[in-house]
Design an enzyme around this catalytic site. Structure first.
Site, mmCIF file in Angstrom:
data_model
loop_
_atom_site.group_PDB
_atom_site.id
_atom_site.type_symbol
_atom_site.label_atom_id
_atom_site.label_comp_id
_atom_site.label_asym_id
_atom_site.label_seq_id
_atom_site.Cartn_x
_atom_site.Cartn_y
_atom_site.Cartn_z
ATOM 1 N N ASP A 183 6.481 -31.663 -19.127
ATOM 2 C CA ASP A 183 6.443 -30.597 -20.128
ATOM 3 C C ASP A 183 6.209 -31.212 -21.514
ATOM 4 O O ASP A 183 6.819 -32.223 -21.869
ATOM 5 C CB ASP A 183 7.766 -29.820 -20.107
ATOM 6 C CG ASP A 183 7.661 -28.482 -20.809
ATOM 7 O OD1 ASP A 183 7.827 -27.452 -20.138
ATOM 8 O OD2 ASP A 183 7.417 -28.469 -22.036
ATOM 9 N N HIS A 208 1.506 -18.428 -15.363
ATOM 10 C CA HIS A 208 1.083 -19.101 -14.126
ATOM 11 C C HIS A 208 2.392 -19.651 -13.574
ATOM 12 O O HIS A 208 3.052 -20.478 -14.232
ATOM 13 C CB HIS A 208 0.072 -20.213 -14.435
ATOM 14 C CG HIS A 208 -0.426 -20.953 -13.221
ATOM 15 N ND1 HIS A 208 -1.775 -21.083 -12.942
ATOM 16 C CD2 HIS A 208 0.229 -21.608 -12.232
ATOM 17 C CE1 HIS A 208 -1.924 -21.796 -11.814
ATOM 18 N NE2 HIS A 208 -0.708 -22.125 -11.374
ATOM 19 N N HIS A 263 5.633 -21.307 -12.409
ATOM 20 C CA HIS A 263 6.011 -22.715 -12.535
ATOM 21 C C HIS A 263 7.511 -22.881 -12.394
ATOM 22 O O HIS A 263 8.295 -22.102 -12.924
ATOM 23 C CB HIS A 263 5.553 -23.305 -13.871
ATOM 24 C CG HIS A 263 5.928 -22.496 -15.069
ATOM 25 N ND1 HIS A 263 5.237 -21.369 -15.451
ATOM 26 C CD2 HIS A 263 6.925 -22.640 -15.975
ATOM 27 C CE1 HIS A 263 5.790 -20.865 -16.547
ATOM 28 N NE2 HIS A 263 6.833 -21.609 -16.868
#
Ligand code: AMP
Length: 114
Positions: A30, A98, A100
């Site tokens: 990240d 999306h 995750h």
């Protein structure tokens, strides 16, 4: 999906620090890490959120968790502990649509989360 940043990361159009990849799953660090280890684990298939899941995605979701475990072991956090969390929608703080998993480790993680 052409305007999805995580699809662009999978395709290599946006750079990322990849830590794991197989036929169905991609994982990368990240950019805005919230713990010493903060990995995002995503399906290569574009799925916007948990709200879009059905039984046809069951294998894919299982593979995300298996990848999380593998990464936790490889990064040395399996014994000490780690958190795997998936935000769904605005109130949960989902900002990228999306699907995750967040894999977080390396510091005590408080509960309940903020
Ligand atoms: P969420 O808020 O659950 O949707 O999580 C989205 C995460 O994606 C956040 O923790 C962001 O820091 C992370 N993120 C957004 N863009 C990128 C990027 N290009 N590379 C790595 N992480 C990103």
């Amino acid at each position: 999906m052409s305007d999805c940043i995580f699809c662009k990361i999978i395709d290599g159009e946006i750079a990322s620090e990849r830590v794991y990849e197989d036929d169905d799953v991609f994982a990368f660090r990240d950019l805005n890490a919230q713990a010493p280890l903060h990995i995002l684990i995503i399906p290569k298939m574009h799925i916007a959120s948990i709200n879009d899941l059905d039984t046809s995605n069951a294998d894919t979701i299982g593979k995300l968790y298996i990848a999380a475990k593998k990464i936790a072991v490889e990064e040395g956090y399996a014994d000490k502990g780690y958190r795997v969390v998936m935000n769904c929608g605005e109130d949960a703080g989902q900002t990228v649509f999306h699907l995750h998993l967040h894999l977080l480790a390396g510091r005590p993680l408080s509960w309940p989360p903020g």
